[in-house]
Design an enzyme around this catalytic site. Structure first.
Site: not given
Ligand SMILES: [Zn+2]
Ligand SMILES: *[C@@H]1O[C@H](CO)[C@@H](O)[C@H](O)[C@H]1NC(C)=O
Ligand SMILES: *[C@@H]1O[C@H](CO)[C@@H](O)[C@H](O)[C@H]1NC(C)=O
Ligand SMILES: *[C@@H]1O[C@H](CO)[C@@H](O)[C@H](O)[C@H]1NC(C)=O
Ligand SMILES: *[C@@H]1O[C@H](CO)[C@@H](O)[C@H](O)[C@H]1NC(C)=O
Length: 615
Positions: A337-338, A367-368, A371, A395, A497, A507
């Site tokens: 999971h990324a 997306h990552e 962060h 997020e 999650h 999210y």
């Molecule tokens: Zn994220």
């Protein structure tokens, strides 16, 4: 009179002592922040080692170090209580103390905290190790969620095959850990009470620093519901045409295995069979990426380039040296999971992602990296502030860029799209595709936490835990399981999650505010003008805009040093979360869907599901 003067002098002396104490407290906090950064770094290294190499030794080490850190946090709490910080002048010092006195699950006794960690990692590693036999070749039993099962669920149009994988996965990832999950809820509740919260729900919501947050979300949700129902009705109508009346009913919830995603959280994988204008193109550059020889590293370089084009911070050497961006082939189990990781030293930030060369993964990469950008922007702050304005902000950052990347304008710019004609029909297709990702996700995300809040608050009998989950999924999303479930099954932990104890509201909040950010960024970049049809919101590309970048910088570099409305204000002058931008973005689609559904006599809404029974 004399008595009065003595009292006055005593008060003055007290006030002076308090001022002096506050000066000492400042120094205390400086040292404490440094110590916490150091210790959290050690803990993060251990978590990383485990997450990227799941074995008993790494699990044990990780849990030991987490327990040590929990012990330290308890000492910190008792030290903090020696300071009369509630009475200090400085808001900043008070804020730091308040945040440093939040303990989360570390408030549990040593024995129970160890139990908590074991319970959680049992669920996590169960999830990571699920293997399923191939439907077509029974002897082949090494299919994993990422990538094989996700690919089948996205691409197969054989509803029996889809049902098979659905059931196998939920049995193994969910039902298998029911007893762990029961223990998890017990310990979560205990920890929340030790932190002086009524339940784990209040503890999670506290991060949003606003007593009316739950209500605000309910309101925004009610605003978006009509659009959702139009999308839902239309998709059911199209699926019915595709699979037939036996498989999809006219008025009921949609059987979720047909929606292209194991959790039916996004439906974009089935866009090819439900898009409004099948003969018009849907933007999908996966093939083109393959043709051009894209690699995971190139995808990350592109995300890096996007941020730097906006005059933001570039990825660090540590990032490139230490990240895992491809699934290792040495046979170890890992959590695919990324995720993005902050190691709380200077510049040590990493991503772990089993990246595949697809359009969707290109968005995930952005997306990552969003962060990571946040980590780098606030790394100068004291440890306690090195987090998002609220969990949703963290997020949302990369998603704003993904919205921009996914526009035909940007994909043409980077040479992944050519000969694309963006007429009205192509535009509706594109908005519909985005809605299948973003609008469909909202009720899903809401139920992930509504469900857990209800359990944490003790509102649901244990004997109803599974059917309550499906009841919420039906009420909010209008979907149901492909097979009848009962209380002998337990399905919620089949979502990563839930197994991994990650709050999910972030999210939902992220989707709502990313459109707020995006709209403002587009205006700042000169790429959106509500009165100019040449500059629509859904084809706005903020690449290269230093003005949009500056807005990001203003917000990101604040970390959590101020309540989130201040951070939002630093970005665009607004102070409240609102569904207005999202509605504006999808307005052309809403208008089209309403007319189309009327034309086809499509039923709007759904009847109750009978796919969960108590037994
Ligand atoms: Zn994220
Ligand atoms: C995985 O962990 C084991 C045990 O700690 C270690 O021996 C091994 O080298 C690790 N593998 C990798 C690829 O890091
Ligand atoms: C595989 O196993 C399932 C259940 O055990 C069975 O229903 C199915 O027919 C088998 N398929 C093949 C190709 O053998
Ligand atoms: C919770 O409240 C009690 C009683 O007011 C207090 O002694 C304790 O320190 C508080 N715990 C936390 C974590 O704030
Ligand atoms: C880029 O960012 C730096 C630092 O935040 C700022 O001083 C500079 O003015 C920005 N450049 C442009 C072109 O906006």
């Amino acid at each position: 009179m004399r008595v009065f003067i003595v009292a006055l002098l005593a008060t003055l002396a007290l006030a002076q002592a308090l001022v002096k104490e506050e000066i000492q407290a400042k120094e205390y906090l400086e040292n404490l922040n440094k110590e916490l950064a150091k210790r959290t770094n050690v803990q993060t290294e251990a978590s990383w080692a485990y997450a990227s190499n799941l074995n008993d030794e790494n699990e044990k080490k990780k849990n030991e170090i987490s327990a040590e850190l929990a012990q330290f946090k308890k000492e910190v709490l008792s030290d903090n209580q020696k300071f009369q910080w509630h009475n200090y002048q400085s808001d900043d010092i008070k804020r730091q103390f308040k945040r440093l006195s939040e303990m989360g699950n570390a408030a549990l006794s040593e024995v129970e905290y160890a139990d908590f960690l074991e319970t959680k990692s049992a669920m996590e590693s169960n999830f990571a190790k699920v293997n399923i036999c191939n439907y077509k070749e029974n002897a082949k039993c090494d299919l994993e969620l990422e990538p094989e099962i996700e690919e089948i669920i996205g691409k197969s149009r054989d509803h029996e095959e889809l049902k098979y994988y659905w059931r196998e996965f939920y049995d193994k990832a969910g039902t298998a850990v029911r007893s762990n999950f029961e223990r998890y809820v017990e310990l979560n509740t205990k920890a929340a009470k030790l932190n002086n919260f009524t339940s784990g729900a209040e503890l999670w919501l506290d991060k949003y620093e606003d007593d009316t947050f739950e209500q605000q979300l309910d309101n925004i949700f009610a605003e978006i519901r009509p659009l959702y129902e139009q999308i839902h009705g239309y998709v059911r109508y199209r699926l019915r045409k595709y699979y037939g009346n036996e498989v999809v009913s006219e008025n009921g919830p949609i059987p979720m295995h047909l929606l292209g995603n194991m959790w039916a959280q996004q439906w974009s994988e089935i866009a090819d069979i439900v898009s409004p204008f099948p003969e018009k193109p849907l933007v999908d550059v996966t093939e083109e990426m393959e043709k051009q020889g894209y690699t995971p590293i190139r995808m990350f370089q592109m995300a890096d380039d996007f941020f730097t084009s906006m005059n933001l911070t570039k990825l660090t050497q540590d990032f490139w040296d230490k990240s895992i961006i491809e699934k290792p082939t040495d046979g170890r189990d890992l959590i695919c999971h990324a995720s993005a990781w902050n190691f709380y030293l200077k510049d040590d930030v990493r991503i772990k992602q089993c990246t595949r060369v697809t359009q969707n993964q290109l968005f995930t990469v952005h997306h990552e990296v969003g962060h990571i950008q946040y980590f780098l922007q606030y790394q100068h702050l004291p440890f306690v502030y090195r987090t998002g304005g609220n969990p949703g902000f963290h997020e949302a950052v990369g998603d704003v860029l993904s919205l921009s990347v996914s526009t035909p304008k940007h994909l043409e710019r980077i040479g992944l799209l050519s000969n694309y004609v963006r007429d009205d029909e192509a535009r509706i297709n594109q908005l519909f595709l985005t809605a299948l990702e973003k609008i469909v996700f909202l009720p899903f995300a809401f139920t992930m936490d509504k469900y857990r809040w209800a359990l944490f608050r003790g509102e649901v009998e244990k004997a109803n835990w599974n059917c309550e989950f499906w009841k919420l999924r039906e009420q909010y999303s209008g979907i149901e399981p492909p097979v009848v479930r009962s209380e002998k099954d337990f399905d919620p932990p089949a979502k990563y999650h839930v197994s991994a104890d990650v709050e999910y509201l972030r999210y939902l909040v992220a989707i709502i505010i990313q459109f707020q950010f995006y709209k403002s960024a587009c205006i700042k970049a000169g790429q959106y003008d509500a009165n100019n049809a040449e500059l629509p919101l859904d084809n706005c590309d903020i690449y290269g805009s230093a003005a949009a970048g500056e807005a990001f910088h203003n917000m990101l570099s604040m970390g959590a040093s101020k309540p989130w409305p201040d951070a939002l204000e630093a970005f665009n002058g607004e102070r409240i979360m609102s569904g207005k931008a999202i509605a504006e973005y999808f307005e052309p689609l809403r208008v089209w869907l309403e007319a189309e559904n009327i034309k086809n006599s499509v039923h709007i809404g759904w009847t109750a599901s009978d796919k969960c029974v108590a037994f």
